[in-house]
Design a protein around this motif. Sequence first.
Motif, PDB file in Angstrom:
ATOM      1  N   LEU A 261       0.839  -1.194   0.000  1.00 32.92           N
ATOM      2  CA  LEU A 261       0.000   0.000   0.000  1.00 32.92           C
ATOM      3  C   LEU A 261       0.878   1.249   0.000  1.00 32.92           C
ATOM      4  CD1 LEU A 261      -2.471  -1.233   2.744  1.00 32.92           C
ATOM      5  CD2 LEU A 261      -2.863  -1.218   0.270  1.00 32.92           C
ATOM      6  N   ALA A 262       0.578   2.161  -0.889  1.00 37.94           N
ATOM      7  CA  ALA A 262       1.333   3.412  -0.975  1.00 37.94           C
ATOM      8  C   ALA A 262       1.009   4.313   0.211  1.00 37.94           C
ATOM      9  CB  ALA A 262       0.997   4.131  -2.277  1.00 37.94           C
ATOM     10  N   ARG A 263       1.965   5.165   0.558  1.00 33.67           N
ATOM     11  CA  ARG A 263       1.766   6.096   1.670  1.00 33.67           C
ATOM     12  C   ARG A 263       0.544   6.986   1.433  1.00 33.67           C
ATOM     13  NH1 ARG A 263       7.141   5.316   1.232  1.00 33.67           N
ATOM     14  NH2 ARG A 263       8.279   4.936   3.176  1.00 33.67           N
ATOM     15  N   ASP A 264       0.418   7.539   0.229  1.00 34.95           N
ATOM     16  CA  ASP A 264      -0.728   8.414  -0.034  1.00 34.95           C
ATOM     17  C   ASP A 264      -2.039   7.639  -0.001  1.00 34.95           C
ATOM     18  OD1 ASP A 264      -0.105   7.105  -2.414  1.00 34.95           O
ATOM     19  OD2 ASP A 264      -0.556   8.844  -3.678  1.00 34.95           O
ATOM     20  N   GLN A 265      -2.009   6.381  -0.371  1.00 38.13           N
ATOM     21  CA  GLN A 265      -3.197   5.528  -0.286  1.00 38.13           C
ATOM     22  C   GLN A 265      -3.590   5.343   1.179  1.00 38.13           C
ATOM     23  OE1 GLN A 265      -2.531   1.692  -2.033  1.00 38.13           O
ATOM     24  NE2 GLN A 265      -4.647   1.048  -1.806  1.00 38.13           N
ATOM     25  N   LEU A 266      -2.600   5.112   2.049  1.00 36.93           N
ATOM     26  CA  LEU A 266      -2.876   4.974   3.485  1.00 36.93           C
ATOM     27  C   LEU A 266      -3.413   6.274   4.067  1.00 36.93           C
ATOM     28  CD1 LEU A 266       0.230   2.855   4.451  1.00 36.93           C
ATOM     29  CD2 LEU A 266      -2.153   2.120   4.579  1.00 36.93           C
ATOM     30  N   LEU A 267      -2.823   7.409   3.679  1.00 36.79           N
ATOM     31  CA  LEU A 267      -3.315   8.706   4.160  1.00 36.79           C
ATOM     32  C   LEU A 267      -4.787   8.889   3.821  1.00 36.79           C
ATOM     33  CD1 LEU A 267      -0.567  11.368   3.369  1.00 36.79           C
ATOM     34  CD2 LEU A 267      -1.621  10.921   5.576  1.00 36.79           C
ATOM     35  N   ASN A 268      -5.125   8.617   2.593  1.00 36.70           N
ATOM     36  CA  ASN A 268      -6.502   8.817   2.146  1.00 36.70           C
ATOM     37  C   ASN A 268      -7.463   7.834   2.807  1.00 36.70           C
ATOM     38  OD1 ASN A 268      -8.520  10.081   0.586  1.00 36.70           O
ATOM     39  ND2 ASN A 268      -8.437   8.393  -0.874  1.00 36.70           N
ATOM     40  N   ALA A 269      -7.074   6.581   2.893  1.00 30.99           N
ATOM     41  CA  ALA A 269      -7.968   5.551   3.435  1.00 30.99           C
ATOM     42  C   ALA A 269      -8.155   5.662   4.940  1.00 30.99           C
ATOM     43  CB  ALA A 269      -7.428   4.167   3.086  1.00 30.99           C
ATOM     44  N   VAL A 270      -7.083   5.938   5.666  1.00 26.90           N
ATOM     45  CA  VAL A 270      -7.160   5.956   7.135  1.00 26.90           C
ATOM     46  C   VAL A 270      -7.625   7.305   7.662  1.00 26.90           C
ATOM     47  CG1 VAL A 270      -5.819   5.683   9.259  1.00 26.90           C
ATOM     48  CG2 VAL A 270      -5.412   4.153   7.326  1.00 26.90           C
ATOM     49  N   TRP A 271      -7.080   8.374   7.111  1.00 30.44           N
ATOM     50  CA  TRP A 271      -7.390   9.708   7.622  1.00 30.44           C
ATOM     51  C   TRP A 271      -8.315  10.497   6.705  1.00 30.44           C
ATOM     52  CZ3 TRP A 271      -2.421   7.656   8.059  1.00 30.44           C
ATOM     53  CH2 TRP A 271      -2.006   7.401   9.364  1.00 30.44           C
ATOM     54  N   ASN A 272      -8.727   9.897   5.568  1.00 27.79           N
ATOM     55  CA  ASN A 272      -9.548  10.602   4.579  1.00 27.79           C
ATOM     56  C   ASN A 272      -8.908  11.947   4.247  1.00 27.79           C
ATOM     57  OD1 ASN A 272     -11.650  10.853   2.794  1.00 27.79           O
ATOM     58  ND2 ASN A 272     -13.021  11.767   4.296  1.00 27.79           N
ATOM     59  N   TYR A 273      -7.632  11.876   3.891  1.00 29.12           N
ATOM     60  CA  TYR A 273      -6.802  13.058   3.793  1.00 29.12           C
ATOM     61  C   TYR A 273      -6.136  13.123   2.423  1.00 29.12           C
ATOM     62  CZ  TYR A 273      -3.378  16.459   5.633  1.00 29.12           C
ATOM     63  OH  TYR A 273      -2.606  17.545   5.881  1.00 29.12           O
ATOM     64  N   GLU A 274      -6.648  13.982   1.555  1.00 25.12           N
ATOM     65  CA  GLU A 274      -6.005  14.226   0.270  1.00 25.12           C
ATOM     66  C   GLU A 274      -4.872  15.198   0.538  1.00 25.12           C
ATOM     67  OE1 GLU A 274      -6.646  12.953  -2.758  1.00 25.12           O
ATOM     68  OE2 GLU A 274      -8.293  11.724  -2.036  1.00 25.12           O
ATOM     69  N   PHE A 275      -3.654  14.762   0.330  1.00 19.90           N
ATOM     70  CA  PHE A 275      -2.496  15.556   0.732  1.00 19.90           C
ATOM     71  C   PHE A 275      -1.494  15.627  -0.402  1.00 19.90           C
ATOM     72  CE2 PHE A 275       1.629  15.987   2.972  1.00 19.90           C
ATOM     73  CZ  PHE A 275       1.364  17.170   3.646  1.00 19.90           C
ATOM     74  N   VAL A 276      -1.093  16.821  -0.737  1.00 19.87           N
ATOM     75  CA  VAL A 276      -0.047  17.023  -1.732  1.00 19.87           C
ATOM     76  C   VAL A 276       1.190  17.459  -0.965  1.00 19.87           C
ATOM     77  CG1 VAL A 276       0.670  18.356  -3.738  1.00 19.87           C
ATOM     78  CG2 VAL A 276      -1.725  17.687  -3.473  1.00 19.87           C
ATOM     79  N   GLY A 277       2.226  16.645  -1.010  1.00 15.61           N
ATOM     80  CA  GLY A 277       3.442  16.992  -0.281  1.00 15.61           C
ATOM     81  C   GLY A 277       3.997  15.799   0.462  1.00 15.61           C
TER      82      GLY A 277
END
Length: 69
Positions: free
Chosen positions: A10-26
């Motif tokens: 699982l990619a880091r950005d995938q984990l961010l979005n799935a766990v924290w519902n967090y669309e993050f650029v950076g």
Amino acid sequence: YLANHKGRALARDQLLNAVWNYEFVGDTRIVDVHVSHLREKIEPNTKKPVYIKTIRGLGYKLEAPVDHA
């Protein structure tokens, strides 16, 4: 989320979005911090993890440890 997708990288950005519902650029290093905390709780040796594997350049994967008995 790792447990629900055991054995899958699982990619880091995938984990961010799935766990924290967090669309993050950076920087997604916050995922690394949380994985480090999880490892401190579940890994026998955090320097040689058997459960949460780092997939270089991508993210993480939860695995069942291999029994060498």
